[in-house]
Design a protein around this motif. Structure first.
Motif, PDB file in Angstrom:
ATOM      1  N   MET B   1      48.926  29.769  42.095  1.00 37.80           N
ATOM      2  CA  MET B   1      48.230  31.212  42.686  1.00 37.80           C
ATOM      3  C   MET B   1      48.363  31.361  41.461  1.00 37.80           C
ATOM      4  O   MET B   1      49.829  32.031  41.433  1.00 37.80           O
ATOM      5  CB  MET B   1      49.114  32.032  44.095  1.00 37.80           C
ATOM      6  CG  MET B   1      48.085  32.754  43.786  1.00 37.80           C
ATOM      7  SD  MET B   1      48.489  33.777  45.534  1.00 37.80           S
ATOM      8  CE  MET B   1      49.712  34.888  45.130  1.00 37.80           C
ATOM      9  N   SER B   2      47.199  32.464  40.812  1.00 36.78           N
ATOM     10  CA  SER B   2      47.591  33.070  39.462  1.00 36.78           C
ATOM     11  C   SER B   2      47.891  34.469  40.036  1.00 36.78           C
ATOM     12  O   SER B   2      47.746  34.638  40.805  1.00 36.78           O
ATOM     13  CB  SER B   2      46.276  32.879  38.605  1.00 36.78           C
ATOM     14  OG  SER B   2      44.796  33.503  39.300  1.00 36.78           O
ATOM     15  N   THR B  39      43.746  36.647  39.380  1.00 32.19           N
ATOM     16  CA  THR B  39      42.641  36.630  40.721  1.00 32.19           C
ATOM     17  C   THR B  39      42.789  38.109  41.112  1.00 32.19           C
ATOM     18  O   THR B  39      43.515  39.030  40.770  1.00 32.19           O
ATOM     19  CB  THR B  39      43.904  36.228  41.459  1.00 32.19           C
ATOM     20  OG1 THR B  39      43.715  34.483  42.220  1.00 32.19           O
ATOM     21  CG2 THR B  39      42.943  35.949  43.439  1.00 32.19           C
ATOM     22  N   LEU B  40      41.272  38.120  41.162  1.00 31.74           N
ATOM     23  CA  LEU B  40      40.508  39.328  42.093  1.00 31.74           C
ATOM     24  C   LEU B  40      40.748  39.651  43.571  1.00 31.74           C
ATOM     25  O   LEU B  40      40.481  39.095  43.723  1.00 31.74           O
ATOM     26  CB  LEU B  40      39.532  40.034  40.944  1.00 31.74           C
ATOM     27  CG  LEU B  40      39.885  39.386  39.511  1.00 31.74           C
ATOM     28  CD1 LEU B  40      37.610  39.973  38.727  1.00 31.74           C
ATOM     29  CD2 LEU B  40      40.310  40.543  38.829  1.00 31.74           C
ATOM     30  N   TRP B  48      38.342  36.332  44.160  1.00 31.73           N
ATOM     31  CA  TRP B  48      38.115  35.567  42.445  1.00 31.73           C
ATOM     32  C   TRP B  48      38.562  34.958  41.824  1.00 31.73           C
ATOM     33  O   TRP B  48      39.528  35.627  41.818  1.00 31.73           O
ATOM     34  CB  TRP B  48      36.794  36.602  42.304  1.00 31.73           C
ATOM     35  CG  TRP B  48      36.125  36.858  43.397  1.00 31.73           C
ATOM     36  CD1 TRP B  48      34.228  36.537  43.443  1.00 31.73           C
ATOM     37  CD2 TRP B  48      35.462  38.495  43.688  1.00 31.73           C
ATOM     38  NE1 TRP B  48      33.641  37.666  44.014  1.00 31.73           N
ATOM     39  CE2 TRP B  48      34.347  38.622  44.196  1.00 31.73           C
ATOM     40  CE3 TRP B  48      36.717  39.467  43.807  1.00 31.73           C
ATOM     41  CZ2 TRP B  48      33.833  39.584  45.003  1.00 31.73           C
ATOM     42  CZ3 TRP B  48      35.955  40.722  44.665  1.00 31.73           C
ATOM     43  CH2 TRP B  48      35.143  40.435  45.813  1.00 31.73           C
ATOM     44  N   LEU B  49      38.844  34.481  40.836  1.00 31.32           N
ATOM     45  CA  LEU B  49      38.738  33.460  40.333  1.00 31.32           C
ATOM     46  C   LEU B  49      38.109  34.847  38.810  1.00 31.32           C
ATOM     47  O   LEU B  49      36.904  34.266  39.351  1.00 31.32           O
ATOM     48  CB  LEU B  49      39.332  32.576  40.341  1.00 31.32           C
ATOM     49  CG  LEU B  49      39.670  31.292  38.677  1.00 31.32           C
ATOM     50  CD1 LEU B  49      40.569  31.829  39.171  1.00 31.32           C
ATOM     51  CD2 LEU B  49      39.430  30.414  39.004  1.00 31.32           C
ATOM     52  N   GLY B  61      37.767  44.477  30.635  1.00 27.48           N
ATOM     53  CA  GLY B  61      36.763  43.646  31.089  1.00 27.48           C
ATOM     54  C   GLY B  61      37.072  42.479  31.884  1.00 27.48           C
ATOM     55  O   GLY B  61      37.544  41.118  30.928  1.00 27.48           O
ATOM     56  N   LEU B  62      36.837  41.279  32.826  1.00 23.10           N
ATOM     57  CA  LEU B  62      37.107  40.133  33.482  1.00 23.10           C
ATOM     58  C   LEU B  62      34.906  39.892  33.790  1.00 23.10           C
ATOM     59  O   LEU B  62      34.159  40.216  34.020  1.00 23.10           O
ATOM     60  CB  LEU B  62      37.635  39.899  34.875  1.00 23.10           C
ATOM     61  CG  LEU B  62      39.014  41.167  34.351  1.00 23.10           C
ATOM     62  CD1 LEU B  62      39.374  42.561  35.614  1.00 23.10           C
ATOM     63  CD2 LEU B  62      39.806  39.489  34.532  1.00 23.10           C
ATOM     64  N   GLU B  63      34.709  38.342  32.963  1.00 28.02           N
ATOM     65  CA  GLU B  63      34.285  37.592  34.333  1.00 28.02           C
ATOM     66  C   GLU B  63      34.135  36.904  35.377  1.00 28.02           C
ATOM     67  O   GLU B  63      35.500  35.803  35.195  1.00 28.02           O
ATOM     68  CB  GLU B  63      33.450  36.520  33.126  1.00 28.02           C
ATOM     69  CG  GLU B  63      32.263  35.955  33.322  1.00 28.02           C
ATOM     70  CD  GLU B  63      31.065  35.775  31.759  1.00 28.02           C
ATOM     71  OE1 GLU B  63      30.488  35.771  30.961  1.00 28.02           O
ATOM     72  OE2 GLU B  63      32.256  34.641  31.728  1.00 28.02           O
ATOM     73  N   VAL B  64      33.563  37.085  36.305  1.00 33.27           N
ATOM     74  CA  VAL B  64      33.916  35.651  37.904  1.00 33.27           C
ATOM     75  C   VAL B  64      33.289  34.813  37.419  1.00 33.27           C
ATOM     76  O   VAL B  64      32.522  33.860  36.890  1.00 33.27           O
ATOM     77  CB  VAL B  64      33.388  37.208  39.052  1.00 33.27           C
ATOM     78  CG1 VAL B  64      33.874  35.993  39.731  1.00 33.27           C
ATOM     79  CG2 VAL B  64      33.956  37.780  39.157  1.00 33.27           C
TER      80      VAL B  64
END
Lengths: 240, 240
Positions: B1-2, B39-40, B48-49, B61-64
Protein backbone atom coordinates in the motif's frame (compact mmCIF):
# COMPACT_ATOMS: atom_id res chain seq x y z
CA UNK A 1 -13.35 1.51 48.25
CA UNK A 2 -10.41 2.91 50.21
CA UNK A 3 -7.07 3.61 48.48
CA UNK A 4 -5.29 0.42 47.38
CA UNK A 5 -1.61 -0.45 47.93
CA UNK A 6 0.54 -3.29 46.66
CA UNK A 7 2.25 -5.36 49.31
CA UNK A 8 5.45 -7.06 48.17
CA UNK A 9 5.29 -9.52 51.11
CA UNK A 10 2.10 -10.90 52.71
CA UNK A 11 1.24 -9.75 56.25
CA UNK A 12 2.81 -11.70 59.14
CA UNK A 13 0.92 -12.03 62.42
CA UNK A 14 -1.40 -9.21 61.41
CA UNK A 15 1.42 -6.78 60.61
CA UNK A 16 2.35 -5.46 57.17
CA UNK A 17 4.95 -3.03 55.81
CA UNK A 18 4.85 -0.91 52.66
CA UNK A 19 8.18 0.08 51.18
CA UNK A 20 9.60 1.97 48.19
CA UNK A 21 7.13 3.62 45.78
CA UNK A 22 4.11 2.34 47.67
CA UNK A 23 5.27 3.76 51.01
CA UNK A 24 6.17 7.11 49.44
CA UNK A 25 2.80 7.29 47.65
CA UNK A 26 0.92 6.70 50.88
CA UNK A 27 3.08 8.81 53.19
CA UNK A 28 4.15 11.73 51.00
CA UNK A 29 1.65 12.03 48.16
CA UNK A 30 -1.48 11.15 50.12
CA UNK A 31 -0.03 12.42 53.44
CA UNK A 32 -1.48 9.51 55.38
CA UNK A 33 -1.75 9.73 59.14
CA UNK A 34 -1.64 7.05 61.82
CA UNK A 35 -5.09 5.46 62.01
CA UNK A 36 -5.98 5.93 58.32
CA UNK A 37 -7.60 2.92 56.61
CA UNK A 38 -6.26 1.50 53.34
CA UNK A 39 -6.73 -1.65 51.28
CA UNK A 40 -3.68 -3.89 50.74
CA UNK A 41 -3.28 -6.58 48.04
CA UNK A 42 -0.37 -8.92 47.50
CA UNK A 43 -0.90 -9.66 43.80
CA UNK A 44 -1.86 -13.29 44.32
CA UNK A 45 -5.58 -12.56 44.73
CA UNK A 46 -5.63 -11.81 48.46
CA UNK A 47 -6.52 -8.42 49.94
CA UNK A 48 -6.94 -6.87 53.37
CA UNK A 49 -8.32 -3.82 55.11
CA UNK A 50 -5.54 -2.32 57.26
CA UNK A 51 -4.78 0.77 59.36
CA UNK A 52 -1.60 2.82 59.38
CA UNK A 53 0.30 2.39 62.67
CA UNK A 54 3.66 3.98 61.88
CA UNK A 55 5.01 6.34 59.21
CA UNK A 56 8.75 6.17 58.62
CA UNK A 57 10.96 7.96 56.14
CA UNK A 58 10.71 5.27 53.48
CA UNK A 59 8.34 2.74 54.91
CA UNK A 60 4.90 2.55 56.48
CA UNK A 61 3.78 0.04 59.13
CA UNK A 62 0.19 -1.23 59.10
CA UNK A 63 -2.03 -3.45 61.18
CA UNK A 64 -4.38 -5.75 59.32
CA UNK A 65 -8.03 -5.51 60.41
CA UNK A 66 -9.88 -7.78 57.99
CA UNK A 67 -8.97 -10.23 55.23
CA UNK A 68 -11.38 -9.70 52.31
CA UNK A 69 -12.82 -12.79 50.68
CA UNK A 70 -11.08 -13.23 47.29
CA UNK A 71 -13.91 -12.36 44.87
CA UNK A 72 -12.07 -13.16 41.68
CA UNK A 73 -11.20 -16.57 40.27
CA UNK A 74 -7.53 -17.57 40.20
CA UNK A 75 -6.04 -15.74 37.23
CA UNK A 76 -2.98 -17.91 36.65
CA UNK A 77 -2.11 -18.12 32.96
CA UNK A 78 -2.36 -21.89 32.86
CA UNK A 79 -5.81 -22.24 34.49
CA UNK A 80 -8.94 -23.24 32.54
CA UNK A 81 -10.54 -20.31 30.79
CA UNK A 82 -7.69 -17.93 31.64
CA UNK A 83 -6.11 -15.90 28.87
CA UNK A 84 -2.42 -15.61 28.00
CA UNK A 85 -1.45 -13.19 25.24
CA UNK A 86 1.84 -13.59 23.37
CA UNK A 87 2.49 -10.23 21.71
CA UNK A 88 5.31 -8.76 19.63
CA UNK A 89 5.68 -5.68 21.87
CA UNK A 90 5.21 -2.20 20.38
CA UNK A 91 7.55 0.58 21.49
CA UNK A 92 7.45 3.25 24.19
CA UNK A 93 4.14 4.64 25.35
CA UNK A 94 2.19 2.18 23.23
CA UNK A 95 3.78 -0.71 25.13
CA UNK A 96 2.94 0.85 28.48
CA UNK A 97 -0.61 1.68 27.42
CA UNK A 98 -1.19 -1.85 26.18
CA UNK A 99 -0.04 -3.38 29.46
CA UNK A 100 -2.31 -1.05 31.45
CA UNK A 101 -5.34 -2.02 29.34
CA UNK A 102 -4.62 -5.77 29.31
CA UNK A 103 -4.31 -5.65 33.12
CA UNK A 104 -7.63 -3.83 33.49
CA UNK A 105 -9.35 -6.31 31.17
CA UNK A 106 -8.14 -9.32 33.16
CA UNK A 107 -5.49 -10.95 30.97
CA UNK A 108 -3.64 -13.46 33.17
CA UNK A 109 -0.23 -13.42 31.51
CA UNK A 110 1.62 -11.47 28.83
CA UNK A 111 4.46 -13.17 26.95
CA UNK A 112 6.66 -10.79 24.92
CA UNK A 113 6.95 -12.55 21.56
CA UNK A 114 10.17 -12.45 19.55
CA UNK A 115 9.36 -12.19 15.83
CA UNK A 116 11.13 -11.42 12.57
CA UNK A 117 9.57 -7.97 12.21
CA UNK A 118 9.38 -7.10 15.93
CA UNK A 119 10.63 -3.69 17.09
CA UNK A 120 10.99 -3.96 20.89
CA UNK A 121 12.98 -6.38 23.01
CA UNK A 122 11.86 -7.72 26.35
CA UNK A 123 14.93 -6.63 28.31
CA UNK A 124 15.09 -6.94 32.10
CA UNK A 125 14.65 -3.16 32.35
CA UNK A 126 11.56 -3.24 30.15
CA UNK A 127 10.09 -6.09 32.19
CA UNK A 128 10.59 -4.16 35.44
CA UNK A 129 8.95 -1.04 33.97
CA UNK A 130 6.00 -3.06 32.73
CA UNK A 131 5.60 -4.79 36.09
CA UNK A 132 5.27 -1.35 37.67
CA UNK A 133 2.54 -0.50 35.12
CA UNK A 134 0.75 -3.74 36.07
CA UNK A 135 0.82 -2.80 39.77
CA UNK A 136 -0.54 0.69 39.06
CA UNK A 137 -3.34 -0.72 36.89
CA UNK A 138 -4.21 -3.28 39.60
CA UNK A 139 -4.37 -0.52 42.22
CA UNK A 140 -6.64 1.57 40.04
CA UNK A 141 -8.93 -1.15 38.71
CA UNK A 142 -9.47 -3.18 41.87
CA UNK A 143 -7.69 -6.22 40.44
CA UNK A 144 -5.99 -8.28 43.18
CA UNK A 145 -3.97 -10.69 41.04
CA UNK A 146 -1.04 -9.26 39.09
CA UNK A 147 -0.86 -9.87 35.35
CA UNK A 148 2.32 -11.91 34.91
CA UNK A 149 4.95 -10.50 32.53
CA UNK A 150 6.63 -13.69 31.34
CA UNK A 151 10.14 -13.91 29.89
CA UNK A 152 10.34 -13.27 26.12
CA UNK A 153 9.76 -16.30 23.87
CA UNK A 154 10.04 -17.21 20.22
CA UNK A 155 7.23 -19.04 18.43
CA UNK A 156 9.27 -22.26 18.69
CA UNK A 157 9.51 -21.84 22.47
CA UNK A 158 5.79 -21.10 22.61
CA UNK A 159 5.05 -24.26 20.61
CA UNK A 160 7.19 -26.36 22.95
CA UNK A 161 5.66 -24.72 26.05
CA UNK A 162 2.32 -22.96 26.70
CA UNK A 163 0.78 -23.62 23.27
CA UNK A 164 0.69 -27.39 23.83
CA UNK A 165 -1.82 -27.05 26.67
CA UNK A 166 -4.00 -24.24 25.26
CA UNK A 167 -6.80 -23.34 22.90
CA UNK A 168 -4.87 -21.03 20.61
CA UNK A 169 -5.90 -18.18 18.29
CA UNK A 170 -3.66 -15.94 16.20
CA UNK A 171 -4.66 -12.45 15.01
CA UNK A 172 -4.42 -12.43 11.20
CA UNK A 173 -6.03 -9.87 8.84
CA UNK A 174 -6.88 -12.76 6.48
CA UNK A 175 -8.40 -14.94 9.21
CA UNK A 176 -12.01 -15.67 10.11
CA UNK A 177 -14.26 -13.41 12.19
CA UNK A 178 -14.38 -14.80 15.73
CA UNK A 179 -18.20 -14.80 15.61
CA UNK A 180 -18.20 -17.47 12.89
CA UNK A 181 -15.47 -19.73 14.32
CA UNK A 182 -17.12 -23.02 15.34
CA UNK A 183 -17.29 -23.44 19.12
CA UNK A 184 -14.52 -25.54 20.67
CA UNK A 185 -15.33 -29.16 21.57
CA UNK A 186 -16.37 -29.46 25.24
CA UNK A 187 -13.09 -31.13 26.29
CA UNK A 188 -11.16 -28.09 25.00
CA UNK A 189 -13.23 -25.63 27.03
CA UNK A 190 -11.24 -26.76 30.07
CA UNK A 191 -8.02 -25.51 28.50
CA UNK A 192 -6.55 -22.06 29.05
CA UNK A 193 -6.68 -19.61 26.12
CA UNK A 194 -3.65 -18.38 24.24
CA UNK A 195 -3.81 -15.42 21.81
CA UNK A 196 -0.96 -14.47 19.47
CA UNK A 197 -0.48 -10.93 18.15
CA UNK A 198 2.27 -10.13 15.66
CA UNK A 199 4.32 -6.97 15.11
CA UNK A 200 3.60 -3.88 13.00
CA UNK A 201 3.87 -5.33 9.50
CA UNK A 202 2.47 -8.66 10.65
CA UNK A 203 3.74 -12.18 11.09
CA UNK A 204 5.77 -13.55 8.16
CA UNK A 205 4.13 -16.39 6.16
CA UNK A 206 6.56 -18.80 7.89
CA UNK A 207 5.50 -17.52 11.33
CA UNK A 208 1.81 -17.91 10.44
CA UNK A 209 2.53 -21.45 9.26
CA UNK A 210 4.25 -22.12 12.61
CA UNK A 211 1.13 -20.84 14.41
CA UNK A 212 -0.98 -23.16 12.23
CA UNK A 213 1.21 -26.10 13.28
CA UNK A 214 0.57 -25.21 16.93
CA UNK A 215 -3.14 -25.61 16.23
CA UNK A 216 -3.94 -21.87 16.38
CA UNK A 217 -7.12 -20.64 14.67
CA UNK A 218 -6.55 -17.54 12.51
CA UNK A 219 -8.86 -14.77 13.69
CA UNK A 220 -9.51 -11.48 11.87
CA UNK A 221 -10.19 -8.44 14.05
CA UNK A 222 -12.01 -6.30 11.48
CA UNK A 223 -11.42 -4.69 8.10
CA UNK A 224 -8.69 -2.21 9.07
CA UNK A 225 -4.97 -2.52 9.80
CA UNK A 226 -4.71 -2.45 13.59
CA UNK A 227 -1.72 -1.25 15.55
CA UNK A 228 -0.20 -3.96 17.74
CA UNK A 229 -1.64 -2.60 20.98
CA UNK A 230 -5.10 -2.19 19.42
CA UNK A 231 -5.08 -5.79 18.17
CA UNK A 232 -3.98 -7.09 21.57
CA UNK A 233 -6.65 -5.12 23.46
CA UNK A 234 -9.39 -6.05 20.96
CA UNK A 235 -8.44 -9.73 21.12
CA UNK A 236 -8.51 -9.64 24.93
CA UNK A 237 -11.92 -7.91 24.92
CA UNK A 238 -13.33 -10.47 22.49
CA UNK A 239 -11.94 -13.52 24.30
CA UNK A 240 -12.64 -12.49 27.93
CA UNK B 1 0.00 0.00 0.00
CA UNK B 2 1.41 3.43 -0.93
CA UNK B 3 1.30 6.32 1.59
CA UNK B 4 -2.23 7.55 2.27
CA UNK B 5 -3.41 11.18 2.33
CA UNK B 6 -6.70 12.76 3.30
CA UNK B 7 -8.35 14.88 0.67
CA UNK B 8 -10.64 17.60 2.05
CA UNK B 9 -12.40 17.95 -1.35
CA UNK B 10 -13.00 15.13 -3.86
CA UNK B 11 -11.02 15.24 -7.15
CA UNK B 12 -12.51 17.28 -9.99
CA UNK B 13 -11.90 16.19 -13.60
CA UNK B 14 -9.08 13.92 -12.48
CA UNK B 15 -7.25 16.66 -10.56
CA UNK B 16 -6.81 16.83 -6.77
CA UNK B 17 -5.07 19.20 -4.35
CA UNK B 18 -3.67 18.51 -0.90
CA UNK B 19 -3.44 21.47 1.45
CA UNK B 20 -2.40 22.27 5.02
CA UNK B 21 -1.02 19.43 7.17
CA UNK B 22 -1.48 16.86 4.45
CA UNK B 23 0.45 18.87 1.86
CA UNK B 24 3.26 19.61 4.34
CA UNK B 25 3.46 15.95 5.35
CA UNK B 26 3.81 14.83 1.74
CA UNK B 27 6.08 17.63 0.50
CA UNK B 28 8.30 18.36 3.49
CA UNK B 29 8.30 15.29 5.74
CA UNK B 30 8.25 12.65 3.00
CA UNK B 31 10.01 14.94 0.47
CA UNK B 32 7.80 13.79 -2.39
CA UNK B 33 8.83 14.45 -5.97
CA UNK B 34 6.79 14.97 -9.11
CA UNK B 35 5.73 11.57 -10.42
CA UNK B 36 5.52 9.85 -6.97
CA UNK B 37 2.43 7.67 -6.41
CA UNK B 38 0.20 8.09 -3.34
CA UNK B 39 -3.23 6.94 -2.22
CA UNK B 40 -5.89 9.59 -1.58
CA UNK B 41 -9.11 9.14 0.42
CA UNK B 42 -11.86 11.66 1.00
CA UNK B 43 -13.30 10.24 4.21
CA UNK B 44 -16.60 9.16 2.67
CA UNK B 45 -15.33 5.71 1.66
CA UNK B 46 -13.80 6.58 -1.70
CA UNK B 47 -10.09 6.32 -2.50
CA UNK B 48 -7.82 6.83 -5.50
CA UNK B 49 -4.32 6.13 -6.71
CA UNK B 50 -2.76 9.44 -7.79
CA UNK B 51 0.58 10.89 -8.91
CA UNK B 52 2.19 14.13 -7.78
CA UNK B 53 2.21 16.72 -10.59
CA UNK B 54 3.17 19.89 -8.75
CA UNK B 55 4.71 20.74 -5.38
CA UNK B 56 3.95 24.22 -4.06
CA UNK B 57 4.89 25.90 -0.82
CA UNK B 58 1.74 24.84 1.04
CA UNK B 59 -0.10 22.70 -1.42
CA UNK B 60 0.47 19.72 -3.67
CA UNK B 61 -1.23 19.07 -7.02
CA UNK B 62 -2.04 15.51 -8.06
CA UNK B 63 -3.47 13.68 -11.04
CA UNK B 64 -5.80 10.79 -10.31
CA UNK B 65 -4.88 7.55 -12.08
CA UNK B 66 -7.38 5.02 -10.71
CA UNK B 67 -10.43 5.05 -8.47
CA UNK B 68 -10.23 2.07 -6.08
CA UNK B 69 -13.38 0.05 -5.56
CA UNK B 70 -14.74 0.90 -2.09
CA UNK B 71 -14.03 -2.35 -0.19
CA UNK B 72 -15.68 -1.40 3.06
CA UNK B 73 -19.39 -1.18 3.80
CA UNK B 74 -20.88 2.26 4.39
CA UNK B 75 -19.91 3.21 7.93
CA UNK B 76 -22.53 5.89 8.58
CA UNK B 77 -23.61 5.90 12.21
CA UNK B 78 -27.25 5.35 11.39
CA UNK B 79 -26.83 2.36 9.04
CA UNK B 80 -27.83 -1.19 9.98
CA UNK B 81 -25.17 -2.94 12.02
CA UNK B 82 -23.05 0.22 12.36
CA UNK B 83 -21.86 1.23 15.81
CA UNK B 84 -22.23 4.63 17.47
CA UNK B 85 -20.58 5.09 20.87
CA UNK B 86 -21.78 7.82 23.24
CA UNK B 87 -18.95 8.30 25.74
CA UNK B 88 -18.31 10.66 28.66
CA UNK B 89 -14.90 11.75 27.33
CA UNK B 90 -11.80 11.20 29.47
CA UNK B 91 -9.16 13.95 29.57
CA UNK B 92 -5.99 14.67 27.61
CA UNK B 93 -3.97 11.83 26.13
CA UNK B 94 -6.56 9.25 27.16
CA UNK B 95 -9.17 11.01 25.00
CA UNK B 96 -6.84 11.11 22.02
CA UNK B 97 -5.79 7.51 22.49
CA UNK B 98 -9.41 6.38 22.69
CA UNK B 99 -10.35 8.16 19.47
CA UNK B 100 -7.39 6.59 17.64
CA UNK B 101 -8.39 3.10 18.77
CA UNK B 102 -12.13 3.50 18.07
CA UNK B 103 -11.26 4.71 14.56
CA UNK B 104 -9.01 1.70 13.91
CA UNK B 105 -11.69 -0.69 15.18
CA UNK B 106 -14.33 0.74 12.84
CA UNK B 107 -16.70 2.68 15.11
CA UNK B 108 -18.90 4.80 12.80
CA UNK B 109 -19.62 7.73 15.12
CA UNK B 110 -18.53 9.03 18.52
CA UNK B 111 -20.93 11.22 20.49
CA UNK B 112 -19.34 13.06 23.45
CA UNK B 113 -21.79 12.43 26.27
CA UNK B 114 -22.52 15.09 28.88
CA UNK B 115 -22.95 13.44 32.31
CA UNK B 116 -23.12 14.44 35.96
CA UNK B 117 -19.64 13.10 36.79
CA UNK B 118 -18.00 13.86 33.42
CA UNK B 119 -14.60 15.59 33.38
CA UNK B 120 -14.11 16.81 29.79
CA UNK B 121 -16.23 19.06 27.63
CA UNK B 122 -16.68 18.65 23.91
CA UNK B 123 -15.59 22.16 22.95
CA UNK B 124 -15.10 23.16 19.32
CA UNK B 125 -11.33 23.08 19.89
CA UNK B 126 -11.50 19.56 21.30
CA UNK B 127 -13.65 18.42 18.38
CA UNK B 128 -11.15 19.81 15.85
CA UNK B 129 -8.23 18.09 17.65
CA UNK B 130 -10.08 14.78 17.73
CA UNK B 131 -11.00 15.06 14.05
CA UNK B 132 -7.30 15.38 13.29
CA UNK B 133 -6.68 12.18 15.32
CA UNK B 134 -9.39 10.44 13.28
CA UNK B 135 -7.70 11.43 10.01
CA UNK B 136 -4.30 10.21 11.22
CA UNK B 137 -5.80 6.89 12.35
CA UNK B 138 -7.59 6.50 8.99
CA UNK B 139 -4.35 7.17 7.12
CA UNK B 140 -2.50 4.60 9.19
CA UNK B 141 -5.14 1.87 9.34
CA UNK B 142 -6.37 1.95 5.73
CA UNK B 143 -9.84 3.12 6.76
CA UNK B 144 -11.47 5.26 4.04
CA UNK B 145 -14.51 6.53 5.95
CA UNK B 146 -13.89 9.02 8.75
CA UNK B 147 -15.29 8.27 12.18
CA UNK B 148 -17.75 11.10 12.80
CA UNK B 149 -17.21 13.19 15.94
CA UNK B 150 -20.76 14.33 16.68
CA UNK B 151 -21.72 17.38 18.75
CA UNK B 152 -21.93 16.73 22.50
CA UNK B 153 -25.26 15.42 23.79
CA UNK B 154 -26.97 14.79 27.11
CA UNK B 155 -28.77 11.51 27.80
CA UNK B 156 -32.07 13.30 27.20
CA UNK B 157 -30.90 14.45 23.76
CA UNK B 158 -29.70 10.93 23.02
CA UNK B 159 -33.10 9.53 24.01
CA UNK B 160 -34.89 12.00 21.76
CA UNK B 161 -32.46 11.35 18.87
CA UNK B 162 -30.21 8.40 17.96
CA UNK B 163 -31.39 6.05 20.74
CA UNK B 164 -34.90 5.82 19.31
CA UNK B 165 -33.69 4.07 16.16
CA UNK B 166 -31.00 1.83 17.69
CA UNK B 167 -30.28 -1.37 19.56
CA UNK B 168 -28.75 0.13 22.69
CA UNK B 169 -26.36 -1.21 25.34
CA UNK B 170 -24.91 0.63 28.31
CA UNK B 171 -21.66 -0.35 30.07
CA UNK B 172 -22.47 -1.03 33.72
CA UNK B 173 -20.31 -2.97 36.22
CA UNK B 174 -23.50 -4.54 37.62
CA UNK B 175 -24.84 -5.53 34.20
CA UNK B 176 -24.93 -8.88 32.40
CA UNK B 177 -22.01 -10.40 30.47
CA UNK B 178 -22.60 -9.79 26.76
CA UNK B 179 -22.13 -13.53 26.08
CA UNK B 180 -25.30 -14.36 28.03
CA UNK B 181 -27.52 -11.55 26.71
CA UNK B 182 -30.29 -13.16 24.61
CA UNK B 183 -29.86 -12.46 20.87
CA UNK B 184 -31.91 -9.57 19.52
CA UNK B 185 -35.12 -10.41 17.63
CA UNK B 186 -34.48 -10.56 13.85
CA UNK B 187 -36.29 -7.26 13.17
CA UNK B 188 -33.87 -5.48 15.52
CA UNK B 189 -30.79 -6.82 13.73
CA UNK B 190 -31.50 -4.27 11.01
CA UNK B 191 -31.03 -1.41 13.48
CA UNK B 192 -27.75 0.40 14.09
CA UNK B 193 -25.99 -0.25 17.40
CA UNK B 194 -25.56 2.35 20.13
CA UNK B 195 -23.19 1.85 23.09
CA UNK B 196 -23.12 4.13 26.14
CA UNK B 197 -20.03 4.53 28.33
CA UNK B 198 -20.11 6.67 31.46
CA UNK B 199 -17.42 8.77 33.15
CA UNK B 200 -14.79 7.78 35.73
CA UNK B 201 -16.97 7.13 38.76
CA UNK B 202 -19.78 5.79 36.59
CA UNK B 203 -23.26 6.88 35.63
CA UNK B 204 -25.46 8.06 38.50
CA UNK B 205 -28.43 5.81 39.38
CA UNK B 206 -30.70 8.39 37.68
CA UNK B 207 -28.61 8.26 34.51
CA UNK B 208 -28.71 4.46 34.49
CA UNK B 209 -32.48 4.61 34.91
CA UNK B 210 -32.64 7.01 31.95
CA UNK B 211 -30.63 4.51 29.89
CA UNK B 212 -33.07 1.79 30.94
CA UNK B 213 -35.96 3.95 29.73
CA UNK B 214 -34.25 4.24 26.34
CA UNK B 215 -34.34 0.46 26.12
CA UNK B 216 -30.59 -0.02 26.70
CA UNK B 217 -29.36 -3.42 27.93
CA UNK B 218 -26.90 -3.15 30.83
CA UNK B 219 -23.66 -4.93 29.87
CA UNK B 220 -20.77 -5.74 32.23
CA UNK B 221 -17.29 -5.67 30.73
CA UNK B 222 -15.55 -7.88 33.29
CA UNK B 223 -14.79 -7.99 37.00
CA UNK B 224 -12.49 -4.94 37.24
CA UNK B 225 -13.09 -1.18 37.25
CA UNK B 226 -12.26 -0.04 33.73
CA UNK B 227 -11.05 3.40 32.79
CA UNK B 228 -13.39 5.21 30.40
CA UNK B 229 -11.22 4.66 27.35
CA UNK B 230 -10.72 0.97 28.19
CA UNK B 231 -14.47 0.44 28.54
CA UNK B 232 -15.15 2.21 25.23
CA UNK B 233 -12.52 0.21 23.34
CA UNK B 234 -13.61 -3.10 24.92
CA UNK B 235 -17.26 -2.40 24.09
CA UNK B 236 -16.36 -1.58 20.48
CA UNK B 237 -14.25 -4.75 20.18
CA UNK B 238 -17.08 -6.87 21.59
CA UNK B 239 -19.83 -5.32 19.45
CA UNK B 240 -17.97 -5.07 16.10
Amino acid sequence: MSERFFLAAAPQQGQARLQGDEARHLARVLRAEVGDAVTLFDGSGRSWLARVTEIGRDDVGLEVETAFPAPEPALQGGSPGQLTLAVALPKGDRQKWMVEKLTELGVARLIPLTTTRGVAEATAGAKARLERVVIEACKQSGRNTLMEIAPGMSLAQLAAGPAGQSRCVVADPNGTALAVVPPAPPAQLQLPLLGLVGPEGGFTPEELAAADSMGCTRIALGPHILRVETAAIALAAKLL
